[in-house]
Scaffold this active site. Sequence first.
Site, PDB file in Angstrom:
ATOM      1  N   HIS A  19       0.844  -1.206   0.000  1.00 23.85           N
ATOM      2  CA  HIS A  19       0.000   0.000   0.000  1.00 23.85           C
ATOM      3  C   HIS A  19       0.882   1.260   0.000  1.00 23.85           C
ATOM      4  O   HIS A  19       0.624   2.211  -0.733  1.00 23.85           O
ATOM      5  CB  HIS A  19      -0.869   0.058   1.269  1.00 23.85           C
ATOM      6  CG  HIS A  19      -1.908  -1.011   1.383  1.00 23.85           C
ATOM      7  ND1 HIS A  19      -2.019  -1.816   2.490  1.00 23.85           N
ATOM      8  CD2 HIS A  19      -2.897  -1.397   0.542  1.00 23.85           C
ATOM      9  CE1 HIS A  19      -3.029  -2.647   2.327  1.00 23.85           C
ATOM     10  NE2 HIS A  19      -3.584  -2.422   1.147  1.00 23.85           N
ATOM     11  N   LYS A  43     -16.849  -7.496   7.137  1.00 23.89           N
ATOM     12  CA  LYS A  43     -15.754  -8.348   7.613  1.00 23.89           C
ATOM     13  C   LYS A  43     -15.449  -8.062   9.087  1.00 23.89           C
ATOM     14  O   LYS A  43     -15.616  -6.950   9.549  1.00 23.89           O
ATOM     15  CB  LYS A  43     -14.471  -8.048   6.830  1.00 23.89           C
ATOM     16  CG  LYS A  43     -14.546  -8.239   5.344  1.00 23.89           C
ATOM     17  CD  LYS A  43     -13.181  -7.845   4.750  1.00 23.89           C
ATOM     18  CE  LYS A  43     -13.242  -7.546   3.280  1.00 23.89           C
ATOM     19  NZ  LYS A  43     -12.018  -6.929   2.780  1.00 23.89           N
ATOM     20  N   SER A 130      -3.005  -7.758   2.771  1.00 21.34           N
ATOM     21  CA  SER A 130      -3.288  -7.643   4.214  1.00 21.34           C
ATOM     22  C   SER A 130      -3.764  -8.987   4.757  1.00 21.34           C
ATOM     23  O   SER A 130      -3.444  -9.348   5.889  1.00 21.34           O
ATOM     24  CB  SER A 130      -4.362  -6.587   4.461  1.00 21.34           C
ATOM     25  OG  SER A 130      -3.895  -5.324   4.052  1.00 21.34           O
TER      26      SER A 130
HETATM   27  O1  PNS Z   1      -9.119  -3.097   0.432  1.00 20.28           O
HETATM   28  P1  PNS Z   1     -10.433  -3.622  -0.054  1.00 20.28           P
HETATM   29  O2  PNS Z   1     -11.127  -4.362   1.052  1.00 20.28           O
HETATM   30  O3  PNS Z   1     -10.302  -4.435  -1.309  1.00 20.28           O
HETATM   31  O4  PNS Z   1     -11.331  -2.323  -0.395  1.00 20.28           O
HETATM   32  C1  PNS Z   1     -12.637  -2.467  -0.879  1.00 20.28           C
HETATM   33  C2  PNS Z   1     -13.352  -1.105  -0.927  1.00 20.28           C
HETATM   34  C3  PNS Z   1     -13.346  -0.448   0.450  1.00 20.28           C
HETATM   35  C4  PNS Z   1     -12.643  -0.200  -1.905  1.00 20.28           C
HETATM   36  C5  PNS Z   1     -14.798  -1.359  -1.413  1.00 20.28           C
HETATM   37  O5  PNS Z   1     -15.367  -2.370  -0.635  1.00 20.28           O
HETATM   38  C6  PNS Z   1     -15.691  -0.123  -1.363  1.00 20.28           C
HETATM   39  O6  PNS Z   1     -15.474   0.823  -2.062  1.00 20.28           O
HETATM   40  N1  PNS Z   1     -16.708  -0.158  -0.492  1.00 20.28           N
HETATM   41  C7  PNS Z   1     -17.600   0.963  -0.280  1.00 20.28           C
HETATM   42  C8  PNS Z   1     -19.013   0.609  -0.671  1.00 20.28           C
HETATM   43  C9  PNS Z   1     -19.244   0.869  -2.133  1.00 20.28           C
HETATM   44  O7  PNS Z   1     -19.057   1.951  -2.645  1.00 20.28           O
HETATM   45  N2  PNS Z   1     -19.680  -0.198  -2.844  1.00 20.28           N
HETATM   46  C10 PNS Z   1     -19.944  -0.164  -4.254  1.00 20.28           C
HETATM   47  C11 PNS Z   1     -18.658  -0.102  -5.039  1.00 20.28           C
HETATM   48  S1  PNS Z   1     -18.627  -1.305  -6.230  1.00 20.28           S
END
Ligand code: PNS
Length: 160
Positions: A19, A43, A130
Amino acid sequence: MNSVIAVYPGSFDPVTNGHLDLIERSSKIFSRLFVAVLRNQDKDPMFEIEERLEMLRQTTSAWPNVEVDSFHGLLADYARRKEARVILRGIRAVSDYEYELQMALMNRKLAPQVETVFMLPAEAYSFLSSRLVREVARLGGSLRGLVPPPVEERLKNKFG
Ligand code: PNS
């Protein structure tokens, strides 16, 4: 050059050197970068949100245009509130692509003015996640060179 604000969203549970590599690379491209930790996740995290934010703050303080933040709800709405033109995501291997493609296209539907930009971390971190860091830490393996020292310290305190 036009000033371009970018958002780098994720769980960061915990932040890894992969990251940080991406944050350093992108801090040289974008005028402002918000590293944004998602708050409302299903999660069961290893680190509480405040700890994740603290570790990110400790490890990104060298870059003045990088700000650590958190968000609830839709990423597209958060990006709009921050007036970001870019959502930044890291892609390590082809296996990341399908999930990232779905997210990028959904985010484009929700916020057409925001572009998702993919960047590659240094090859040394192309296997790093992670999830694997959490697993190795739980099982007592060394994470030297894969996570920054403040994260190594916290993992040691958790698992001895
Ligand atoms: O590090 P990660 O867990 O892969 O990150 C995932 C993340 C936080 C980028 C994704 O889950 C997210 O943007 N969640 C917010 C909810 C949202 O906007 N969902 C629709 C997007 S497709």
